[in-house]
Every structure is written in C-alpha cells, then in structure tokens.
Design an enzyme around this catalytic site. Structure first.
Site, PDB file in Angstrom:
ATOM      1  CB  ALA A  67      -0.892  -0.012   1.238  1.00  0.00           C
ATOM      2  CD  GLU A 135       1.546  -5.192   5.769  1.00  0.00           C
ATOM      3  OE1 GLU A 135       2.385  -6.096   6.027  1.00  0.00           O
ATOM      4  OE2 GLU A 135       0.816  -5.214   4.770  1.00  0.00           O
TER       5      GLU A 135
HETATM    6  N1  COA Z   1       4.566   3.128  -0.763  1.00  0.00           N
HETATM    7  C1  COA Z   1       4.962   4.298  -1.320  1.00  0.00           C
HETATM    8  N2  COA Z   1       6.070   4.425  -2.060  1.00  0.00           N
HETATM    9  C2  COA Z   1       6.810   3.319  -2.242  1.00  0.00           C
HETATM   10  C3  COA Z   1       6.479   2.090  -1.681  1.00  0.00           C
HETATM   11  C4  COA Z   1       5.281   2.012  -0.913  1.00  0.00           C
HETATM   12  N3  COA Z   1       4.856   0.865  -0.370  1.00  0.00           N
HETATM   13  N4  COA Z   1       7.416   1.181  -2.017  1.00  0.00           N
HETATM   14  C5  COA Z   1       8.316   1.844  -2.776  1.00  0.00           C
HETATM   15  N5  COA Z   1       7.962   3.138  -2.899  1.00  0.00           N
HETATM   16  C6  COA Z   1       8.653   4.204  -3.637  1.00  0.00           C
HETATM   17  C7  COA Z   1       9.876   4.719  -2.892  1.00  0.00           C
HETATM   18  O1  COA Z   1       9.496   5.663  -1.919  1.00  0.00           O
HETATM   19  C8  COA Z   1      10.640   5.342  -4.042  1.00  0.00           C
HETATM   20  O2  COA Z   1      10.037   6.564  -4.380  1.00  0.00           O
HETATM   21  P1  COA Z   1      10.958   7.876  -4.596  1.00  0.00           P
HETATM   22  O3  COA Z   1      11.867   7.501  -5.727  1.00  0.00           O
HETATM   23  O4  COA Z   1       9.995   8.939  -4.925  1.00  0.00           O
HETATM   24  O5  COA Z   1      11.704   8.067  -3.309  1.00  0.00           O
HETATM   25  C9  COA Z   1      10.362   4.377  -5.196  1.00  0.00           C
HETATM   26  O6  COA Z   1       9.157   3.689  -4.854  1.00  0.00           O
HETATM   27  C10 COA Z   1      11.456   3.343  -5.400  1.00  0.00           C
HETATM   28  O7  COA Z   1      11.643   2.660  -4.177  1.00  0.00           O
HETATM   29  P2  COA Z   1      13.068   2.546  -3.436  1.00  0.00           P
HETATM   30  O8  COA Z   1      12.814   2.381  -1.978  1.00  0.00           O
HETATM   31  O9  COA Z   1      13.946   3.672  -3.854  1.00  0.00           O
HETATM   32  O10 COA Z   1      13.607   1.205  -4.082  1.00  0.00           O
HETATM   33  P3  COA Z   1      14.653   0.198  -3.417  1.00  0.00           P
HETATM   34  O11 COA Z   1      15.020  -0.755  -4.504  1.00  0.00           O
HETATM   35  O12 COA Z   1      15.739   0.915  -2.720  1.00  0.00           O
HETATM   36  O13 COA Z   1      13.830  -0.595  -2.292  1.00  0.00           O
HETATM   37  C11 COA Z   1      11.912  -1.779  -1.418  1.00  0.00           C
HETATM   38  C12 COA Z   1      12.751  -1.423  -2.676  1.00  0.00           C
HETATM   39  C13 COA Z   1      10.676  -2.523  -1.913  1.00  0.00           C
HETATM   40  C14 COA Z   1      12.728  -2.683  -0.489  1.00  0.00           C
HETATM   41  C15 COA Z   1      11.512  -0.484  -0.690  1.00  0.00           C
HETATM   42  O14 COA Z   1      10.949   0.409  -1.638  1.00  0.00           O
HETATM   43  C16 COA Z   1      10.506  -0.679   0.400  1.00  0.00           C
HETATM   44  O15 COA Z   1      10.835  -1.147   1.469  1.00  0.00           O
HETATM   45  N6  COA Z   1       9.226  -0.321   0.139  1.00  0.00           N
HETATM   46  C17 COA Z   1       8.185  -0.383   1.131  1.00  0.00           C
HETATM   47  C18 COA Z   1       7.693  -1.800   1.280  1.00  0.00           C
HETATM   48  C19 COA Z   1       6.635  -1.866   2.357  1.00  0.00           C
HETATM   49  O16 COA Z   1       6.883  -1.636   3.534  1.00  0.00           O
HETATM   50  N7  COA Z   1       5.414  -2.216   1.942  1.00  0.00           N
HETATM   51  C20 COA Z   1       4.294  -2.371   2.832  1.00  0.00           C
HETATM   52  C21 COA Z   1       3.520  -1.128   2.963  1.00  0.00           C
HETATM   53  S1  COA Z   1       2.160  -1.327   4.085  1.00  0.00           S
END
Ligand code: COA
Length: 261
Positions: A67, A135
C-alpha cells in the site's frame, strides 16, 4: 474499459492480462490504484470472452511493493478502517471472481502487494520475486486480508513467523512453503503464467467456477454444510452441456469443446 491511469488490460485470446503500472513507486497501491483494480475486475466479471485473468505488475522490479505509505501516513483511526475496508472489498471480489485468477509475481510483493497475490486463486513467481508482510515494522498490521489468507495458505506457524518478523521470503522459500505454485525465469514469467492458466481454462468453465465456489465456501462453513453444498454443485453440473461434452469427448477419445453452459 473505463478510463484508467494505473491499470492496463491486454488480451491474449480468452485470457485477460491485468497490469498494475505505477512503476515510479514500485506499483504501490494508492487509493486510485485500488479503485481501478476493482473497476477492471468488475468489468471482466461479466465479460463472457474472458476465461481467466493474469494479474501482474509493470516492470521487473515489483509486482506491487505494498500500500502507498505516503497515503497511509495521513490516515486516522476512522479513515484507517475505511482504507482497510476499501482494499478488502476489492481483494474479496478477486477471490470470489468466477473465473480463475493467477498472480504473476516478478520482484517485490510486499504488504498489500503480497495480500493482493494471496487474494488471487494461484500464484507464479519469477526467480527474483520477494514476498513479505513488513507492516508491523511500520506500526500497523496487514489490513487487506493478509492476516487471514496467509495462514490459510501456508499454515499458522509460518504465517505468524512472517507477519511478526516482517521478513522477506525469496522465491525458492515461497515455493517450499506453498505460497507459490512454481518459480520461473523473469523473462518467461508472462508466457509461463499464460501456459499455466491455460491448463485451467481448457477445462469446463462452469466446473472451474463451481470448484472455486465450493473450495472457498468450504473455508467459511462447517464441514457438514460445506459437504452438502459440494453435493449440490456436483448435482447441478450434471445438468450442464459441458458435462455431457466432457464425458462424451472422453468416450470418443477426443478433446472436449466446452461452451461454458
Ligand atoms: N509506498 C509508497 N512508495 C513506495 C512504496 C510504498 N509501499 N514502495 C516503494 N515506494 C517508492 C519509494 O518511496 C521510491 O520513491 P521515490 O523515488 O519517490 O523516493 C520508489 O518507490 C522506489 O523505491 P526505493 O525504496 O527507492 O527502491 P529500493 O530498490 O531501494 O527498495 C523496497 C525497494 C521494496 C525494499 C523499498 O521500496 C521498500 O521497502 N518499500 C516499502 C515496502 C513496504 O513496507 N510495503 C508495505 C507497505 S504497508
């Protein structure tokens, strides 16, 4: 198809490929994405030309990375319930979709993305796929059905472990614990997903629909009642042209030509 910003639908014969496409945020589910997924499945539900649906994410980095945390950060206790309900309703509609739905997971399937895959009837992963429910690390719990569906799929112990640690699981472990049916190279993911789903859609559509109906009803019903329901559906199928065709084709040593009636 309605006006869509984040979801694409393509057809390959009688399969619809639904792609969540918000790559700059790793296909994260904001309210609009959730709404569009709901709209698409609502339209496909009544489209007789569709026999099965593949749900996937654009690009090879993510299926859906959860999300949208930016949106979640602004919720309060009232809107939080609504956010959860809105997602649950759409995911429930996928689970109760009358035609088979296969998640083709390439890259991250985290949080709401993992829950979205869990709401599908089957899951196929690419070698680089990662599943997880992070989460609790954000101070919340999975709110789109993950606390219920993960345990049903992989068992209580593993579901508790994954939910409480928030650990990411690689594709090979996802296969080991029954979270996915197969792991394939990323470049073949969509082709393999189509081939996999066609193993289902070559079968009688009404029978496939009734099988899903019986399986999911059985999860929510006491055994005796669930068995009665299974018998009713079994009997109902005896009145279909598809049953006559399926059995006739076997006896005549040919492939059946199911019409879905
Ligand atoms: N919500 C909002 N934005 C998200 C997102 C999420 N769940 N997951 C990734 N993004 C965004 C990042 O903020 C980033 O945006 P930006 O470039 O404007 O800063 C973009 O997507 C790319 O993500 P990034 O974190 O730079 O990629 P990464 O390869 O370094 O890491 C993940 C990948 C998936 C490990 C990391 O993005 C992450 O931990 N995301 C959240 C996962 C999560 O907790 N999901 C559950 C939500 S309830």
């Amino acid at each position: 198809m309605a006006d869509l910003e984040y979801v694409r639908v393509e057809w390959d014969g009688d399969l619809a490929v639904v792609t969540v496409d918000r790559q700059e945020k790793l296909n994260a589910l904001n309210a609009e994405v959730v709404r569009e997924i709901g709209t698409v499945f609502e339209e496909l539900r009544t489209d007789d030309d569709v026999r099965g649906v593949i749900l996937t994410g654009a690009g090879d980095k993510a299926f859906v990375a959860g999300a949208d945390i930016g949106e979640l950060a602004t919720m309060n206790s009232v809107s939080g319930v609504q956010v959860s309900r809105d997602g649950q309703d759409v995911f429930r509609a996928i689970e109760r979709f009358p035609k088979p739905v296969l998640a083709a997971v390439g890259g991250y399937a985290l949080g709401g993305g993992c829950e979205l895959a869990l709401a599908c009837h089957m899951r196929l992963a690419s070698e680089g796929a990662r599943f997880g429910l992070p989460e609790v690390g954000l101070g919340i719990i999975p709110g789109y059905g993950g606390t219920i569906r993960l345990a049903r799929l992989v068992g209580l112990g593993r579901a508790i472990e994954l939910t409480l640690t928030g650990d990411m699981v690689k594709a090979d472990r996802a296969l080991d614990i029954g979270l996915v049916s197969a792991v394939v190279p990323q470049e073949n993911l969509l082709d393999e997903a189509k081939a996999f789903l066609r193993k289902v859609t070559k079968n009688g559509p009404v029978a496939v629909r009734m099988a899903l109906e019986s399986i999911y009803r059985g999860l929510d019903t006491a055994t005796g009642e669930a068995l009665d329901y299974e018998s009713s559906l079994f009997g109902l199928l005896a009145s279909t042209d598809d049953m006559k065709e399926g059995m006739q084709a076997f006896l005549e040593k040919r492939k059946p030509d199911f019409k879905g009636s």
